[in-house]
Design a protein around this motif. Structure first.
Motif, PDB file in Angstrom:
ATOM      1  N   TYR A 291       0.781  -1.232   0.000  1.00  0.00           N
ATOM      2  CA  TYR A 291       0.000   0.000   0.000  1.00  0.00           C
ATOM      3  C   TYR A 291       0.821   1.295   0.000  1.00  0.00           C
ATOM      4  O   TYR A 291       0.245   2.360  -0.223  1.00  0.00           O
TER       5      TYR A 291
ATOM      6  N   ARG B   7       2.913   4.334  -1.345  1.00  0.00           N
ATOM      7  CA  ARG B   7       2.894   4.927  -2.683  1.00  0.00           C
ATOM      8  C   ARG B   7       4.275   4.899  -3.321  1.00  0.00           C
ATOM      9  O   ARG B   7       4.410   4.674  -4.513  1.00  0.00           O
TER      10      ARG B   7
ATOM     11  N   ILE C 265      -8.849  10.927   6.347  1.00  0.00           N
ATOM     12  CA  ILE C 265      -9.236  10.045   5.237  1.00  0.00           C
ATOM     13  C   ILE C 265     -10.750   9.853   5.196  1.00  0.00           C
ATOM     14  O   ILE C 265     -11.370   9.919   4.134  1.00  0.00           O
TER      15      ILE C 265
ATOM     16  N   GLN D 180      -7.277   2.647  -2.251  1.00  0.00           N
ATOM     17  CA  GLN D 180      -5.948   2.283  -1.775  1.00  0.00           C
ATOM     18  C   GLN D 180      -5.608   3.066  -0.515  1.00  0.00           C
ATOM     19  O   GLN D 180      -5.114   2.512   0.468  1.00  0.00           O
ATOM     20  N   GLN D 181      -5.896   4.348  -0.521  1.00  0.00           N
ATOM     21  CA  GLN D 181      -5.587   5.208   0.619  1.00  0.00           C
ATOM     22  C   GLN D 181      -6.438   4.833   1.831  1.00  0.00           C
ATOM     23  O   GLN D 181      -5.943   4.794   2.965  1.00  0.00           O
ATOM     24  N   GLN D 182      -7.696   4.536   1.621  1.00  0.00           N
ATOM     25  CA  GLN D 182      -8.575   4.152   2.721  1.00  0.00           C
ATOM     26  C   GLN D 182      -8.142   2.820   3.327  1.00  0.00           C
ATOM     27  O   GLN D 182      -8.123   2.658   4.548  1.00  0.00           O
TER      28      GLN D 182
ATOM     29  N   LYS E  24      -5.168   1.499   3.383  1.00  0.00           N
ATOM     30  CA  LYS E  24      -3.935   1.682   4.165  1.00  0.00           C
ATOM     31  C   LYS E  24      -4.229   2.338   5.511  1.00  0.00           C
ATOM     32  O   LYS E  24      -3.625   2.009   6.530  1.00  0.00           O
ATOM     33  N   SER E  25      -5.197   3.260   5.536  1.00  0.00           N
ATOM     34  CA  SER E  25      -5.501   3.966   6.785  1.00  0.00           C
ATOM     35  C   SER E  25      -6.185   3.062   7.804  1.00  0.00           C
ATOM     36  O   SER E  25      -6.268   3.410   8.986  1.00  0.00           O
TER      37      SER E  25
ATOM     38  N   GLU F 145       6.197   6.991   5.345  1.00  0.00           N
ATOM     39  CA  GLU F 145       4.965   6.442   4.793  1.00  0.00           C
ATOM     40  C   GLU F 145       4.746   5.027   5.311  1.00  0.00           C
ATOM     41  O   GLU F 145       3.616   4.579   5.479  1.00  0.00           O
TER      42      GLU F 145
END
Length: 581
Positions: free
Chosen positions: A68, A70, A108, A148-150, A152-153, A200
């Motif tokens: 995940y 970036r 997020i 993808q961002q959600q 990972k969070s 990250e």
């Protein structure tokens, strides 16, 4: 986050954990979750698998990080040209189930309720990438595909590892993660933009090398600067070790090291190499006068600073000129005010700057070696790489770090503290730094150098670090100390045992008795299988006296010998009763 369960489904198991091994937390999914913080204590004999649970969790979250994040280094992912590269479908644990509660990231998930716990399930099957499911998503919003961002969070923001015994197998995924963070920073060099020291990636392995940075950050950033403030966040430091304040310290930053940015960066042909600390020491753009570089922040907090060439390493560097920035600090109230202002009263912002500067020592490792580290399955990674270069080649060094300690008139060097004092300050300092984060702590035998009194107080000291916060953290502690178990309710203790009939199978269950308040003797017998409460040599003396009693020797003589030669114990009392009856 709060763990619910971990199950290993891999046919080969993982380390000593067999296929179908399962450890459950929270005593089921329906338990109400208290706001009080408590760590889980994993106990058992050597080789019973408790440390392997920490290793498994670290490996799982490292693999998820690699999916995940970036930024990834060039040639990191598997390809025809790089068949040994990272493959999202292949992990050191190829099949598992993991469940936990977590809180939503406010940046997020803008419209969802941040006070409710999200129930997360991660399942990996063979030859497939892990699947993240938000089980109770319908309690927050209409069910939709996670970005993808959600996704990972929904993972822990930090996975903090510490092993007092330099557990190399625990550190294995963390060391790889360090290089990911370093390569992430390198990728920003050509941009000449301000960068956040925060990584990250989520894995953070903070061994004894970071002890001075941890202690210094806490003493500078958590001490109340107003005389009327009742701020006892540092009480664990003061009450146990007697550390009262910082006296002086020096930071030495090597600023001349140059490095080639990664090939996939925005570097130009004219820009062949770049100063390594460039993006932490940028000149302030005229259009952004309120912006301050990180090196400038440190200068603004310093009592005095200067730059020098060669300096203390003249004899070593005669043919290789080096440039150092020296920042000296005589700490007082104004010093703390400056640090807390420039780092926004957030201790983690200062600590992550120290961490990033220390991480840049990885410049000494070649690209080829780094690629081998990413792909290796050699769990004894630390034996193959000298991560810390020679002193004169290091990017950041802490020097002349003196603290004020109770009962001592003048400042003392932190190096004068005992191993146990360092260990206590280190572990409690980590708790204070990350206490407000979505964090998973993995502590492998953190109390090995403590005296019995500190062991008895350790769980309470940890809990005190979190007492003013709604806990977002989870903590697993492996231990051989009955004191930590005696200070934990049985629902927070997991007892590891190898199956009597099949030593390849391991069980992990709450003890059958209430551990909270149980005597050290009972815990030693029930959990660690030690059916005696004294040492082996002393026991042999008791056995010899018992044999002499059986042979008819004078009981009065034997009783006198017992009292003269051995101290009080359960074993001695029982033998005396036998002889005297």
């Amino acid at each position: 986050m709060k763990l619910l369960r971990l199950k290993i489904n891999d046919e080969k198991g993982f380390r000593s954990l067999n296929k179908d091994f399962e450890i459950k937390f929270q005593n089921g999914f329906n338990d109400s979750q208290p706001n009080d913080f408590y760590p889980y204590v994993l106990a058992g004999q050597n080789g019973s698998g408790k440390s392997n649970v920490l290793e498994a969790l670290a490996e799982i979250f490292y693999h998820l990080d690699c999916i995940y994040v970036r930024y990834k280094p060039e040639n990191f992912d598997q390809s025809d040209e790089n068949p040994d590269g990272f493959n999202p479908s292949i992990s050191r644990i190829n099949e598992y189930e993991l469940e936990y509660y977590t809180f939503l990231d406010k940046d997020i998930f803008l419209n969802e309720d941040k006070t409710k716990k999200a129930h997360i399930s991660i399942i990996k099957t063979k030859h497939s990438r892990p699947e993240i499911k938000w089980i109770n998503e319908n309690e927050f919003r209409d069910i939709s595909q996670l970005s993808q961002q959600q996704a990972k969070s929904l993972l822990p923001k930090y996975v903090v590892g510490y092993a007092s015994g330099n557990n190399e197998t625990l550190s294995f995924p963390f060391i790889k993660s360090r290089f990911l963070q370093f390569d992430e920073y390198l990728s920003t060099l050509a941009s000449k933009e301000f960068v956040s020291p925060a990584a990250e990636t989520s894995l953070v392995y903070l061994d004894e090398v970071y002890s001075q940075a941890i202690l210094l950050t806490n003493l500078l950033m958590l001490d109340g600067i107003n005389d009327n403030d009742e701020n006892d966040l540092l009480a664990p430091f003061k009450d146990n070790v007697g550390v009262e304040d910082v006296d002086t310290f020096r930071l030495i930053i090597r600023s001349d090291i140059r490095i080639f940015p990664p090939k996939n960066s925005n570097s130009t042909e004219d820009e062949k190499d770049i100063r390594l600390i460039q993006n932490l020491d940028l000149k302030i753009p005229e259009q952004r006068p309120n912006l301050t570089s990180y090196i400038e922040k440190l200068k603004s907090c310093a009592t005095t600073w200067y730059t020098d060439y060669l300096s203390e390493f003249d004899d070593i560097l005669l043919n290789n000129e080096a440039n150092y920035l020296y920042l000296d600090f005589k700490v007082n109230k104004a010093t703390k005010e400056a640090f807390q202002f420039h780092f926004e009263k957030d201790p983690l912002k200062l600590f992550e700057l120290f961490q990033l500067l220390m991480l840049q020592d990885a410049y000494k490792v070649s690209s080829e070696r780094k690629n081998n580290i990413y792909t290796t399955q050699n769990i004894f990674l630390n034996q193959d790489i000298n991560f810390i270069p020679e002193e004169q080649e290091r990017i950041l060094r802490f020097k002349d770090f003196k603290i004020k300690k109770e009962g001592i008139d003048k400042g003392i060097f932190t190096k004068e503290l005992s191993d146990g004092e360092h260990q206590l300050l280190h572990t409690l300092g980590l708790c204070l730094l990350y206490k407000e984060q979505r964090c998973l702590f993995l502590f492998d035998e953190p109390e090995t150098h403590f005296n019995p009194d500190w062991k008895a107080k350790f769980i309470t000291s940890i809990r005190n670090c979190f007492k003013d916060n709604t806990p977002k953290c989870e903590m697993l502690i492996t231990t051989h100390s009955p004191y930590l178990i005696s200070d934990s309710d049985k629902k927070h203790v997991r007892m590891f045992k190898k199956n009597i009939k099949d030593s390849n199978k391991i069980t992990s269950n709450p003890p059958s008795f209430q551990t909270l308040g149980s005597s050290i003797n009972k815990i030693t017998i029930e959990i660690f299988g030690a059916n005696i409460t004294i040492g082996d040599y002393a026991l042999s003396k008791l056995e010899k006296i018992n044999e002499r009693f059986k042979e008819g020797e004078n009981p009065e003589v034997l009783l006198n010998e017992l009292d003269e030669q051995l101290g009080d114990s359960v074993e001695k009392t029982l033998l005396k009763y036998k002889i005297d009856s």
